[in-house]
Structure formats: structure tokens, C-alpha cells
Write a protein that holds these residues in place. Sequence first.
Motif, short mmCIF file in Angstrom:
data_model
loop_
_atom_site.label_atom_id
_atom_site.label_comp_id
_atom_site.label_asym_id
_atom_site.label_seq_id
_atom_site.Cartn_x
_atom_site.Cartn_y
_atom_site.Cartn_z
N GLU A 224 0.83 -1.21 0.00
CA GLU A 224 0.00 0.00 0.00
C GLU A 224 0.86 1.25 0.00
OE1 GLU A 224 -2.79 -0.07 3.17
OE2 GLU A 224 -3.74 -1.95 2.54
N GLU A 225 1.95 1.23 0.76
CA GLU A 225 2.80 2.41 0.85
C GLU A 225 3.55 2.67 -0.46
OE1 GLU A 225 1.63 1.11 4.76
OE2 GLU A 225 2.57 0.01 3.11
N VAL A 226 3.97 1.61 -1.14
CA VAL A 226 4.65 1.79 -2.42
C VAL A 226 3.67 2.37 -3.44
CG1 VAL A 226 5.85 0.65 -4.31
CG2 VAL A 226 6.33 -0.04 -1.96
N GLU A 227 2.46 1.85 -3.46
CA GLU A 227 1.45 2.40 -4.36
C GLU A 227 1.21 3.88 -4.06
OE1 GLU A 227 -2.22 0.29 -4.71
OE2 GLU A 227 -1.25 -1.68 -4.76
N VAL A 232 1.69 9.68 -5.41
CA VAL A 232 1.99 11.05 -4.98
C VAL A 232 3.11 11.65 -5.82
CG1 VAL A 232 2.86 12.46 -3.08
CG2 VAL A 232 1.15 10.69 -2.63
N LEU A 233 4.11 10.84 -6.12
CA LEU A 233 5.25 11.32 -6.90
C LEU A 233 4.96 11.34 -8.41
CD1 LEU A 233 8.15 9.42 -5.09
CD2 LEU A 233 7.87 11.90 -5.17
N ASP A 245 6.15 -9.98 -7.46
CA ASP A 245 4.81 -10.02 -6.86
C ASP A 245 4.58 -8.92 -5.82
OD1 ASP A 245 6.42 -10.94 -4.82
OD2 ASP A 245 5.41 -12.87 -4.57
N VAL A 246 5.48 -7.93 -5.77
CA VAL A 246 5.33 -6.84 -4.79
C VAL A 246 4.14 -5.95 -5.14
CG1 VAL A 246 6.40 -4.69 -4.03
CG2 VAL A 246 7.70 -6.81 -3.99
N LEU A 247 3.99 -5.60 -6.42
CA LEU A 247 2.89 -4.75 -6.87
C LEU A 247 2.15 -5.44 -8.01
CD1 LEU A 247 4.02 -1.01 -7.16
CD2 LEU A 247 2.73 -2.11 -5.34
N SER A 248 0.88 -5.12 -8.13
CA SER A 248 0.07 -5.67 -9.22
C SER A 248 0.53 -5.08 -10.55
CB SER A 248 -1.40 -5.35 -8.99
OG SER A 248 -2.16 -5.69 -10.13
N PRO A 252 -1.43 0.91 -13.93
CA PRO A 252 -0.98 1.42 -15.23
C PRO A 252 0.45 1.95 -15.24
CG PRO A 252 -2.49 2.96 -14.19
CD PRO A 252 -2.52 1.71 -13.37
N TYR A 253 0.98 2.30 -14.06
CA TYR A 253 2.33 2.87 -13.98
C TYR A 253 3.39 1.83 -13.61
CZ TYR A 253 0.77 2.96 -9.10
OH TYR A 253 0.28 2.62 -7.87
N VAL A 254 3.01 0.59 -13.45
CA VAL A 254 3.97 -0.48 -13.16
C VAL A 254 4.55 -0.98 -14.48
CG1 VAL A 254 4.27 -2.81 -12.25
CG2 VAL A 254 2.91 -1.14 -10.99
N THR A 255 5.84 -0.79 -14.66
CA THR A 255 6.47 -1.08 -15.94
C THR A 255 6.96 -2.51 -16.06
OG1 THR A 255 8.63 -0.31 -15.13
CG2 THR A 255 7.20 1.32 -16.20
N GLY A 256 6.86 -3.30 -14.99
CA GLY A 256 7.28 -4.69 -15.05
C GLY A 256 8.72 -4.89 -14.63
#
Length: 596
Positions: A224-227, A232-233, A245-248, A252-256
Motif C-alpha cells: 500500500e505504501e509503495v502504491e 503522490v510522486l 509479486d510486490v505490486l500488481s 498502469p504505472y507499473v512497468t514490469g
Amino acid sequence: MSTKVSDHILQRLREWGVQEVFGYPGDGINGLLAAWGRAQDRPRFVQSRHEEMSAFQATGYAKFSGRLGVCAATSGPGAIHLLNGLYDAKLDHVPVLAIVGQTHRTAMGGSYQQEVDLHTLFKDVASDFVETVTVPEQLPNVLDRAIRTAYARRCPTAVIVPGDVQELEYAAPTHEFKMVPSSLDRSDWTAIPSEESLERAAEILNSGDKVAILAGQGAAGAREEVERIAEVLGAGVAKALLGKDVLSDELPYVTGSIGLLGTRPSYELMRDCDTLLTIGSSFPYTQFLPEFDRARGVQIDIDPHMVGMRYPYEVNLVGDAKETLRRLIPMIRGEERGREWFDTVCDNVRRWHEVMERRARLSADPINPEYVARALDPLLPADAIVTSDSGSVANWYARHLTMRPGMRASLSGTLATMGCGVPYAIGAKFAHPDRPAIALVGDGAMQMNGLAELITAAKYRDRWQDPRLVVAVWNNHDLNQVTWEMRAMEGAPSFLPSQELPDVPYAAFARSLGLTGVRVEKPEDVEAGWRTALEADGPAVVEFLTDPAVPPVPPHATWEQMEATAESILKGDADRGAMIKRGFKAKMQEFLPGRK
């Protein structure tokens, strides 16, 4: 009835909450094996086919449970066999305890059968703690400290118990000089950086216009904090392989993934950013991070001796990722930021998904290996645990599987050893017997040890509430990753005596064990093959005949580099002549990540 040292070892493990010990028998631990019989197999002894697999299973168990993984082996050869799995735990920072037998004390130093200098053997891999128990009173302190150290430093530790010591009557340490009593409790603790260092980090992040975040496995407890800080940034988030598997990936901003096995948008994110925030990762490939004079950097890591590496960070925040981000986020000024950078990152991600879909749909002979992974993606159960072996299959795992909330995934991230995929999945099944596990494995790794561990899966299939353990084999008769590395990096054709693999009937072997076995030879049968394996009422092997000519193209590859690779094949790879005749160079153009 008296309690022997071996009995007390198992009792102490139970008191620490250990439920499984992954091991293989031998006379160096006969005392322990007898104690297991008296203890009615508590904690459960899980028998692998090889001690290296025991260590891998313990590592997989620890990765997916967050609890201590424990493995056991006999003296001499058994102890030696543990090493590769323990090094995997060491390099990926996973808590594992190895309990190892040793020849009797009366024979030590006499070049006795199976006598190995175990302290020297384990000196590096268990460098944080390795000790030999020589008297019963020593036991609780040594065992407790090995467990605490494994947890605290996220590392493998080793306890060596000579065979005759295992048979001694247990006696607790007394309240006397030169006795070391011990206790069980291990309270939670949290490290947080100073307020002054947080303020300095916030100043750097607030000054950036194009922020990139690199998240590793150390960010796993701070989803949650990374999201929140990414939003915010207005930042894009790339993930190290161990942080897949840290983030889904649906954000849309997760580049893989990042690196040689990574994605084009992750490469572009690092190339074009002006600020880098690294959270819980020691990703080693500097060439995939921003140019040193292009971006300011902040790092968050819980381990003080792992900070300040890989990139010239201006601020190194030593602390737990979740607690550090909770304190840092209120200091970030998000309202002043424009949307241009964020929109660019999201556009790059969308384009990449389109490119990957096209690449997976390209024809191949007989099946495009990228399509195999792409077809699995929408079929993944919501609670799936996915493991990947090393090799070209790790490329398809990294690029084509969409991690969604609740899914887990891992591979040998730092050691990058072959042979971990199947035992990881078995360890995962014991950690979460109510969840499906899926192992993605190349035919090289499957021949190395995956076939034998299918026997382990068959042996324990009735222990798991959810019986699904799917082993997918990319069968291309080639040690494919090294083949392509030779072509791309060495400019040399494939050396067939080292690279070519014999054809093995993987699905038929599974059926011979009473498991489900599916062989897929045509692209139109790929999805049905996956569905059959995922719907099986027990462990299943699904074998895909894939094309070794499909290249695991690096995200930064240029057409000129691929032309040079093609030329190296044309010069000497005569046995791949059919591939050349199909129009290799034209085909490579389609596989380049950034081309339409």
C-alpha cells in the motif's frame, strides 16, 4: 523414558513453530531419524530425492511462508549436497536452517568414512552462524541462536550434530559458570531511519520531475505504501525479478521487470528519469539504472551493509520499507507535479503490452515459447503461487505473466541456479497446501532434477488440500538461454555438443507415476493443455514443444545488434539452417521489443 539430544532437537523445533523439515536420510542422522519415529513425525519429515532438493524446498517454503525453512542431511556427501540450495537462500536473503550430521566424536580427525570438515565446508554459505554441538548442555543455545540469526539476518545457518551426540541423554544447561542458557521468544522489531535523513530524502524526491521507483522483494510488506508514494510522486515503478509479486501489474504505472530479462518500459523509465527511489532491492546490473549524472538517488533498505551499492545514492535510508515509507510520504509534495511524465510512463506500458501480444502471436516451429506463457496469464488462479526456473523460461515468466493482488511468485534471483523451479513449488505446497502452485521449467532444468522431484510430488499429493501442482516444461531440445548468450554476447554459433538436449517424454513420465501428463505439439492446443493441467485432481505435467529459434531479446536491443547475432549464426550454425531459411533476420525484426 529419558530424552535424548535428538529428541530435544525435534522438541525445540516444534516449540519454534517448525512444521516441516525437508531432508534425506543417512546414517549420520540415524539418531535424529529414530527420534522422528518416537515423535510420530512431528515436525513432518519431507523426503526429497536429493539433499540439494531438500535445501531448495526449504528455501521455497521460507520464501512463500515468511517462516523459517529447515532442511536436514547426513554427514559427508549429504552435507555437501545441501550447498547449492543453501547458497540460493544466502544470496536471496532467505531464513533457512540446516541440521547436519557428523561422524562420531571418537573418530573425528581420523580420516574416517564420510568425515568432512563441515565447519570449513559451511564457513561461507552459513557465515552468519555455524556451530557444532559437542555436549548436550550446548544444544538449546546453539539451536536457538541459529534460528534467531536466520530470521534476523535473513540467511542460512547450520547446526552440526555428531552421531554419538545425538544419542546422548539430554541435559539442560545449569546455573553455573561457563554454561549458556537460552530462551525461545523472538519479539518483532522495526528499524526506522532518523528524521533528518527522511527530510533529506524528501528534498531530493520533491525536487524531481521524472521520478522512477525500483521495488525489490524488500518492499513486499509495503504494498500500500509503495502504491501511495508512486501516485503522490507521479512515478513509474519497475520491479526487480525478486519483487515481481510486490505490486500488481494491473496498475498502469507499473512497468514490469527490469534488467536483461526485463521490459522495454522499465528500460525507458530508468533511461529517462531524473530521480531514482530504490525500495528493498540490491539489483546488481548498474547498466540498467540511470546514468550517474542524470538522476539523483534515494535508497531504502533494512540491511545497513547492503545500502550505498549499485548507484551513487545521495541518501541511504536504513529501515523497514513499510515504516520508512509511512514516515516519508507525508513529506512529499504531490500537488505541485504535472502529469506529463506519469502519462508517458503509462503510454509506454500500454505500447509494451501491445508489442508483447504481437510477439506471442507470431508463428514459430512448432510453438512460440512466448505464446505458452501468454496463454497461461489469463488462466492463472487468483491465489496462484508461481515459480520459475533459470534459463530462457525466466524471460517469458518475467515479461508475460501479470501479477495480480494475492498472487505470489519467485525464482532464484541472485544465484540464478538451474533446478529450483520444481522443488520451490513443492516447498510452496507445504507452506500453503490450500493454494495451487505452478512451476515454469525449461527442459534442461527438468532433466537436471525436475523429473526426480516429480516422484516427491507424487509421494505427498494427498497431503495438500488443494491438489494442484502444475509443472510446465518448455521442451525445445536446447539449453536455450546459454545458446542465445553465445550468439549475442560471444558472436559465436551454438556449440551443439554442449547445448543440444536429448528428447525426453516428460508427460509420459508423469503418467507413469500416476500423475496427469499432457503433451502439446501444436499452437492451437496450448490453451487446452493449460486448462487440463490446472483442472487436474493432483500434480500434473504439461509439456510444450517450443521453438528454440525465438530469441529472449534484451529490452535495450537494437536492430543492428540482432543483425550481428543473425550473422554469427549464418557463419557457423549449420544445424539451424532451417531456421535461417525461414527468414531469420526478418523474423528477428518482429521480435525486437520496441518495433511494430
